[in-house]
Design an enzyme around this catalytic site. Structure first.
Site: not given
Length: 489
Positions: A90, A99, A239, A390, A398-399, A433
């Site tokens: 990373e 995020q 999201c 994701d 994709k959360t 969500c």
């Protein structure tokens, strides 16, 4: 991160619910949270999950990506393996930054983007080797990958958790931005957007810029009629509720300033519905109508003329053509129309894709995403490779809430493979969500691959609730930073 932040969050929640004349326990009981030990019972994150007995399985595990998915997985593996050999690749020193908070920065609920920024070194699990480079080439047939510094790293098992790329360059007029990321350098985004009213919540720095532009838009609405538009693209996005959240929040701020009547708010979505689950789509439609927020479906943003403040959309639809007697059905004719929309304020949700170095590699796919069995999260071709988050080619979610379910499944299945067994744990597609509908209310949209609501609590999930606002604003960040990144929540 220590327990102090979660304790502070709970103190804030206590203060907020005390204003309503009830206790924290009573509030959570009303919300159906009486059994949620992590929330109502304090700060013992271990109560929220159960680790299987430690394994003596051996093997070098390399994780590409050190964000929420990668670090949470590494932390859990460190607890699950007796003698773990784990390397995280990373390059970003702040990859664990929070995020999901960008919508709150973009609306002024969080006072600074600094509330989202965290140093990865503070969350790297003890015993994990961290290589601060980027993986740029993959050779899965030889179990090797190459880093940006030309170093070759070998592995026995590979976990791909590299996240998503924001493809601003796919929109005409934004080509100069090119690819961008949610956490990291936003200089090109900010340079291109400037003081034009064009914004995007999908980068931490640009979310702070969005709040600046929102305040200017509100000031203008005090003098003139103004138009704000919000977009959603023709790709999967992280999201997917974010474009609607920022629209709801700007609506709320305009109401606070008593200038809502001067502003037109319109949502443009490439898809044919407001949400992928009918019950939530119906609820959102009612909320839009009640707030006088407009929407247009089947509209994909294709270009932005920043100087003229015009957004161009490809409007597309299907019509029934001639009847085919042999097939017994009508021909379907695809139609499209170019639509230009002037704006004073524009929120761009960029098209999104897997990073090219992964999506176009041997471990990627025609659509870019890493192809995995959607239940076991094991690569469809390379059985020693897994993927989550994701970048994984998994339907719907994709959360961060999706990752919270996925990483535990992945760890159990990887260990099974390391022990010479078949992976048996199955991910059911759970996604959540917390759709902010106003400053003070949230609709907690939970669902899975059945495309039906799957509420965790005995409440109507389509209702906007204040208790979910407290959860979203005050509790989810410490739960994520203290619970998930330690591999416990």
């Amino acid at each position: 991160m220590n327990k102090d932040e979660l304790k502070k969050a709970l103190e804030i929640v206590d203060a907020e619910i005390k204003k309503a004349g009830i206790s924290r326990r009573e509030a959570f009981k009303l919300a159906g949270l009486g059994g949620a030990t992590f929330l109502a019972g304090g700060i013992d994150a271990k109560a929220s999950t159960t680790l299987k007995a430690s394994s003596q399985a051996k093997g070098k595990i390399v994780i590409v990506g050190g964000g929420l998915a990668g670090v949470s997985t590494a932390a859990r593996l460190m607890s699950a393996l007796d003698d773990a050999d784990i390397t995280i690749i990373e390059p970003n020193t702040k990859s664990v930054s929070y995020q999901p908070g960008t919508t709150l920065v973009a609306s002024g609920v969080y006072k600074s983007k600094d509330e989202l920024l965290f140093d990865t070194k503070d969350y790297m699990p003890k015993g994990v080797k961290w290589i601060q480079e980027k993986a740029v080439e993959f050779n899965p047939d030889e179990n090797k990958l190459t880093l940006s510094n030309k170093e070759v790293v070998d592995y026995d098992y590979l976990i791909v958790a590299a996240g998503i790329t924001l493809d601003y360059g796919a929109i005409k007029g934004l080509e100069e931005i090119g690819d961008a990321y949610s956490v990291g350098d936003a200089s090109k985004i900010l340079k291109v957007f400037g003081d034009s009213g064009v914004t995007s919540v999908y980068n931490i720095d640009s979310s702070a810029h969005m709040w600046e532009q929102s305040q200017k838009f509100i000031e203008r609405a005090k003098k003139d009629k103004v138009n704000a538009i919000f977009t959603a693209p023709n790709t999967a996005v992280k999201c997917g509720g974010a474009p609607k959240k920022v629209m709801y929040l700007l609506n709320s701020r305009l109401n606070e300033a008593k200038v809502r009547a001067n502003a037109t708010l319109t949502y443009y979505d490439d898809s044919g519905r407001l949400f992928g689950v009918k019950e939530y789509a119906d609820a959102i439609e009612k909320q839009f109508i009640a707030r006088d927020m407009k929407w247009n479906l089947n509209h994909n943003l294709t270009s932005v003329d920043i100087s003229k403040k015009i957004a161009t959309f490809n409007k597309h639809w299907e019509e029934k053509g001639a009847f085919d007697a042999d097939l017994g059905e009508h021909e379907i004719i695809k139609k499209q129309l170019t639509v230009e929309v002037p704006f004073d304020f524009l929120h761009v949700t960029p098209p999104q894709k897997a990073p090219d170095e992964i999506g176009k590699s041997a471990i990627g796919s025609a659509k870019g995403w890493v192809p995995v069995n959607k239940e076991t999260l094991q690569h469809v071709k390379y059985k020693n490779i897994f993927s989550l988050g994701d970048i994984a080619a998994v339907p719907m979610g994709k959360t961060g809430g999706t990752v919270r379910k996925q990483y535990k499944i992945l760890v159990d299945n990887l260990i099974s493979v390391m022990e010479g067994k078949e992976p048996t744990e199955k991910f059911g597609g759970y996604t959540v969500c917390p759709l902010i509908t106003d400053i003070g209310t949230v609709m907690l949209a939970e669902f899975d691959w059945t495309a039906k609501p799957t509420p965790s609590f005995p409440l109507d999930p389509t209702q906007e609730r204040w208790i979910w606002w407290l959860l979203k604003v005050y509790l989810l960040k410490p739960m994520t930073m203290y619970g998930m990144l330690s591999g416990k929540a």
